[in-house]
Design a protein around this motif. Structure first.
Motif, PDB file in Angstrom:
ATOM      1  N   TYR A  28       0.912  -1.384  -0.118  1.00  0.00           N
ATOM      2  CA  TYR A  28       0.086  -0.049   0.110  1.00  0.00           C
ATOM      3  C   TYR A  28       0.811   1.200  -0.149  1.00  0.00           C
ATOM      4  O   TYR A  28       1.923   1.324   0.719  1.00  0.00           O
ATOM      5  N   ARG A  29       0.401   2.292  -0.615  1.00  0.00           N
ATOM      6  CA  ARG A  29       0.706   3.566  -0.547  1.00  0.00           C
ATOM      7  C   ARG A  29       0.199   4.016   0.772  1.00  0.00           C
ATOM      8  O   ARG A  29      -1.236   4.118   0.803  1.00  0.00           O
ATOM      9  N   ILE A  30       0.739   4.719   1.649  1.00  0.00           N
ATOM     10  CA  ILE A  30       0.217   4.951   3.219  1.00  0.00           C
ATOM     11  C   ILE A  30       0.521   6.538   3.228  1.00  0.00           C
ATOM     12  O   ILE A  30       1.650   7.062   3.172  1.00  0.00           O
ATOM     13  N   GLU A  31      -0.668   7.177   3.836  1.00  0.00           N
ATOM     14  CA  GLU A  31      -0.457   8.462   4.222  1.00  0.00           C
ATOM     15  C   GLU A  31      -1.016   8.675   5.800  1.00  0.00           C
ATOM     16  O   GLU A  31      -2.060   8.201   5.790  1.00  0.00           O
ATOM     17  N   ASN A  32      -0.269   9.338   6.507  1.00  0.00           N
ATOM     18  CA  ASN A  32      -0.820   9.606   7.914  1.00  0.00           C
ATOM     19  C   ASN A  32      -1.692  10.913   7.767  1.00  0.00           C
ATOM     20  O   ASN A  32      -1.336  12.187   7.311  1.00  0.00           O
ATOM     21  N   ARG A  33      -2.963  10.628   8.033  1.00  0.00           N
ATOM     22  CA  ARG A  33      -4.082  11.967   8.064  1.00  0.00           C
ATOM     23  C   ARG A  33      -4.196  12.591   9.153  1.00  0.00           C
ATOM     24  O   ARG A  33      -5.225  13.230   9.481  1.00  0.00           O
ATOM     25  N   GLY A  34      -3.558  11.937  10.525  1.00  0.00           N
ATOM     26  CA  GLY A  34      -3.804  12.875  11.640  1.00  0.00           C
ATOM     27  C   GLY A  34      -4.988  12.319  12.184  1.00  0.00           C
ATOM     28  O   GLY A  34      -5.687  11.319  12.209  1.00  0.00           O
ATOM     29  N   GLN A  35      -5.856  13.457  12.870  1.00  0.00           N
ATOM     30  CA  GLN A  35      -7.347  13.431  13.322  1.00  0.00           C
ATOM     31  C   GLN A  35      -8.160  13.545  12.237  1.00  0.00           C
ATOM     32  O   GLN A  35      -9.346  13.475  12.430  1.00  0.00           O
ATOM     33  N   GLU A  36      -7.952  13.732  11.021  1.00  0.00           N
ATOM     34  CA  GLU A  36      -8.870  13.771   9.809  1.00  0.00           C
ATOM     35  C   GLU A  36      -9.757  12.382   9.661  1.00  0.00           C
ATOM     36  O   GLU A  36      -8.902  11.254   9.608  1.00  0.00           O
ATOM     37  N   TYR A  37     -10.962  12.327   9.810  1.00  0.00           N
ATOM     38  CA  TYR A  37     -11.811  11.269   9.435  1.00  0.00           C
ATOM     39  C   TYR A  37     -11.662  10.769   8.187  1.00  0.00           C
ATOM     40  O   TYR A  37     -12.373  11.119   7.429  1.00  0.00           O
ATOM     41  N   TYR A  38     -10.727  10.040   7.848  1.00  0.00           N
ATOM     42  CA  TYR A  38     -10.444   9.568   6.576  1.00  0.00           C
ATOM     43  C   TYR A  38     -11.638   8.485   6.146  1.00  0.00           C
ATOM     44  O   TYR A  38     -11.334   7.484   6.830  1.00  0.00           O
ATOM     45  N   LYS A  39     -12.388   8.619   5.205  1.00  0.00           N
ATOM     46  CA  LYS A  39     -13.162   7.509   4.579  1.00  0.00           C
ATOM     47  C   LYS A  39     -13.034   7.317   3.284  1.00  0.00           C
ATOM     48  O   LYS A  39     -12.905   8.129   2.338  1.00  0.00           O
ATOM     49  N   PRO A  40     -12.573   5.882   2.889  1.00  0.00           N
ATOM     50  CA  PRO A  40     -12.329   5.736   1.436  1.00  0.00           C
ATOM     51  C   PRO A  40     -13.358   5.949   0.443  1.00  0.00           C
ATOM     52  O   PRO A  40     -14.412   5.960   0.728  1.00  0.00           O
ATOM     53  N   SER A  41     -12.832   6.435  -0.705  1.00  0.00           N
ATOM     54  CA  SER A  41     -13.804   7.066  -1.680  1.00  0.00           C
ATOM     55  C   SER A  41     -13.883   6.206  -2.958  1.00  0.00           C
ATOM     56  O   SER A  41     -14.566   6.344  -3.974  1.00  0.00           O
ATOM     57  N   LYS A  42     -12.817   5.454  -3.183  1.00  0.00           N
ATOM     58  CA  LYS A  42     -12.625   4.460  -4.263  1.00  0.00           C
ATOM     59  C   LYS A  42     -12.444   3.048  -3.779  1.00  0.00           C
ATOM     60  O   LYS A  42     -11.781   2.865  -2.978  1.00  0.00           O
ATOM     61  N   LYS A  43     -12.738   2.083  -4.860  1.00  0.00           N
ATOM     62  CA  LYS A  43     -12.305   0.885  -4.543  1.00  0.00           C
ATOM     63  C   LYS A  43     -10.853   0.589  -4.526  1.00  0.00           C
ATOM     64  O   LYS A  43     -10.176   1.302  -4.922  1.00  0.00           O
ATOM     65  N   HIS A  44     -10.497  -0.335  -3.542  1.00  0.00           N
ATOM     66  CA  HIS A  44      -9.066  -0.616  -3.159  1.00  0.00           C
ATOM     67  C   HIS A  44      -8.360   0.396  -2.419  1.00  0.00           C
ATOM     68  O   HIS A  44      -7.208   0.517  -2.420  1.00  0.00           O
ATOM     69  N   HIS A  45      -9.206   1.373  -1.918  1.00  0.00           N
ATOM     70  CA  HIS A  45      -8.664   2.525  -0.817  1.00  0.00           C
ATOM     71  C   HIS A  45      -9.270   1.935   0.395  1.00  0.00           C
ATOM     72  O   HIS A  45     -10.396   1.474   0.500  1.00  0.00           O
ATOM     73  N   PHE A  46      -8.412   2.127   1.444  1.00  0.00           N
ATOM     74  CA  PHE A  46      -8.932   1.451   2.896  1.00  0.00           C
ATOM     75  C   PHE A  46      -8.487   2.730   3.713  1.00  0.00           C
ATOM     76  O   PHE A  46      -7.601   3.490   3.449  1.00  0.00           O
ATOM     77  N   SER A  47      -9.259   2.707   4.835  1.00  0.00           N
ATOM     78  CA  SER A  47      -8.872   3.736   5.836  1.00  0.00           C
ATOM     79  C   SER A  47      -8.464   2.879   7.228  1.00  0.00           C
ATOM     80  O   SER A  47      -8.839   1.840   7.178  1.00  0.00           O
ATOM     81  N   MET A  48      -7.548   3.437   7.683  1.00  0.00           N
ATOM     82  CA  MET A  48      -7.157   2.745   8.992  1.00  0.00           C
ATOM     83  C   MET A  48      -6.811   3.667  10.243  1.00  0.00           C
ATOM     84  O   MET A  48      -6.437   4.702   9.938  1.00  0.00           O
ATOM     85  N   TYR A  49      -7.171   3.405  11.566  1.00  0.00           N
ATOM     86  CA  TYR A  49      -7.045   3.858  12.749  1.00  0.00           C
ATOM     87  C   TYR A  49      -6.204   3.093  13.498  1.00  0.00           C
ATOM     88  O   TYR A  49      -6.198   2.123  13.817  1.00  0.00           O
ATOM     89  N   LEU A  50      -4.906   3.965  13.794  1.00  0.00           N
ATOM     90  CA  LEU A  50      -3.921   3.271  14.547  1.00  0.00           C
ATOM     91  C   LEU A  50      -3.329   4.360  15.466  1.00  0.00           C
ATOM     92  O   LEU A  50      -2.958   5.344  14.923  1.00  0.00           O
ATOM     93  N   ASP A  51      -3.348   3.879  16.623  1.00  0.00           N
ATOM     94  CA  ASP A  51      -2.462   4.806  17.495  1.00  0.00           C
ATOM     95  C   ASP A  51      -2.826   6.264  17.650  1.00  0.00           C
ATOM     96  O   ASP A  51      -1.716   7.113  17.573  1.00  0.00           O
ATOM     97  N   GLY A  52      -4.176   6.648  17.548  1.00  0.00           N
ATOM     98  CA  GLY A  52      -4.534   7.948  17.616  1.00  0.00           C
ATOM     99  C   GLY A  52      -4.600   8.741  16.235  1.00  0.00           C
ATOM    100  O   GLY A  52      -4.747   9.789  16.289  1.00  0.00           O
ATOM    101  N   SER A  53      -4.192   8.148  15.204  1.00  0.00           N
ATOM    102  CA  SER A  53      -4.366   8.661  13.779  1.00  0.00           C
ATOM    103  C   SER A  53      -4.927   7.892  12.803  1.00  0.00           C
ATOM    104  O   SER A  53      -4.739   6.633  12.869  1.00  0.00           O
ATOM    105  N   PHE A  54      -5.635   8.629  11.972  1.00  0.00           N
ATOM    106  CA  PHE A  54      -6.263   8.014  10.776  1.00  0.00           C
ATOM    107  C   PHE A  54      -5.116   7.990   9.632  1.00  0.00           C
ATOM    108  O   PHE A  54      -4.237   8.760   9.509  1.00  0.00           O
ATOM    109  N   TYR A  55      -5.251   6.862   8.918  1.00  0.00           N
ATOM    110  CA  TYR A  55      -4.267   6.641   7.612  1.00  0.00           C
ATOM    111  C   TYR A  55      -5.133   6.219   6.362  1.00  0.00           C
ATOM    112  O   TYR A  55      -6.115   5.495   6.494  1.00  0.00           O
TER     113      TYR A  55
END
Length: 411
Positions: free
Chosen positions: A277-304
């Protein structure tokens, strides 16, 4: 071709339906079950939880027999009545979010299930099939319809729309703030027309209720082997279904929650993810995937955001399903979850809870990491079923959800 038939439903009297109708038993908390059993003598929960009468938890075959007894008592007390003519039932639900679902309650054929006229997209668990098969054989009725979907059909839509112009047999709003409407269709000409329209359909698809339909099929096989005069048209050869057009189906995602990182540090885990995966730390932004094969992840206080790398290869419809991709690239190889159906380190949260729920339970320490997915589309569901493939567990959370006990099919 699909074999759909009318039936003589056992159903509550008009004045009792709002009191009797119940959600699936598993959807209630223990406290909710207790309050409904204590305060509502007409709740269908009294039938499926017969031990309450004796202040005792009863399980297994003893419970099944008591469920049957309690059901018969409801009939004897006039809480239930049975229609005199075989009928279809137009069923409309307007849920708390304003979504509207219009369909037909009918009996579907186990032979269609066996011959793949009714197509499946999820695996079933053998021991659960056996348990529910034995339950059905003992109680002799089905009170929770399997949700089937069919290609949009103008003629059926016109029949449903015209039928809903009359006063509904039932109209009630639940404490969950869903409003339900039911109309009887027992006119012989209309019944024949509906039957004929379904007979022209090559396939139907199970949207929700794989275990209920498979258990009904197994029960029918048992009953056929025990009946020397078996014809194939006995009531046990059918199971109650709610059939809605594909355009009415509402599919939500199931997000994934994992209790630990399989012995990895956060940094080690991210490095392993980077291979796929290409990974980007989004911080506190509630990131929700908008395309197929995109995922959101929440880990240790941050969204990715996780974007599947473009060189990932797909062999079939299942391989390109996001739930399958997550299992094959993260859950299984990195987090060590081989059996997604039974591993207690893995849990699920349907998309109606949203990512705020994922964040809350991870922040509380109940889970180490959460993953957000896009919902499966109806076309994906159909393609996987058409190819004879099976989705991973908890790939779809599908609405509408019918209430138990509003129409009951006896066999």
């Amino acid at each position: 071709m699909a074999h759909i038939v009318p039936f003589k439903a056992v159903r509550p009297t008009r004045d009792k339906v709002s009191l009797l109708a119940a959600r699936s038993y598993d959807s209630y908390t223990p406290a909710q079950v207790e309050s409904r059993l204590r305060d509502n003598p007409f709740s269908f929960l009294h039938i499926v939880n017969p031990g309450y009468k004796y202040d005792k938890v009863i399980a297994g075959t003893e419970r099944y027999s008591l469920v049957r007894n309690r059901y018969l008592e409801f009939k004897e007390d006039g809480i239930f009545m049975q229609d005199k003519k075989p009928s279809f039932y137009i069923y409309k639900i307007v849920n708390r979010d304003g979504l509207e679902f219009n369909g037909i309650v009918a009996a579907a054929s186990v032979r269609d299930y066996e011959q793949d006229v009714i197509k499946k997209h999820e695996d079933t668990i053998e021991y659960r099939e056996e348990i529910f098969k034995n339950y059905l054989k003992t109680v002799g009725f089905n009170a929770e319809a399997v949700l089937l979907t069919y290609p949009d059909n103008d003629s059926l839509e016109a029949i449903i729309e015209n039928g809903m112009k009359d006063r509904a047999e039932y109209e009630f709003t639940t404490t969950y703030r869903d409003t339900h409407y039911v109309w009887n269709v027992d006119d012989a000409v209309l019944v024949e027309k509906i039957t004929s329209l379904f007979s022209e359909m090559k396939t139907l698809y199970i949207a929700d209720g794989h275990h209920r339909s498979s258990s009904s099929f197994l029960m029918a096989k048992d009953c056929a082997s025990e009946n020397k005069n078996h014809t194939g048209e006995e009531p046990y050869n059918f199971f109650m279904s709610y059939l809605i057009p594909e355009s009415d189906l509402k599919i939500y995602e199931f997000n994934r929650l994992v209790r630990d990182l399989n012995g990895l540090t956060k940094e080690e885990f991210l490095i392993k993810l980077d291979a796929v995966y290409r990974i980007e730390n989004r911080g506190q932004e509630y990131y929700k995937p908008s395309k197929k094969h995109h995922f959101s992840m929440y880990l240790d206080g941050s969204f990715y955001s996780l974007y599947l790398r473009k060189d990932y290869k797909f062999k079939n419809a299942l391989d390109s399903l996001d739930a399958q991709i997550l299992h094959e690239t993260v859950l299984k190889p990195i987090l060590g979850i081989e059996d997604a159906r039974n591993d207690t380190r893995l849990d699920y949260s349907h998309g109606k809870n949203d990512l705020a729920y994922v964040k809350t339970v991870v922040d509380k320490g109940d889970f180490k990491v959460g993953f957000g997915l896009l919902p499966v589309t109806t076309s994906e569901l159909k393609q996987i079923a058409d190819e004879g493939l099976k989705m991973p567990p908890k790939s779809t959370y599908i609405e509408p959800k019918l209430r138990s006990g509003v129409t009951i099919y006896e066999f």
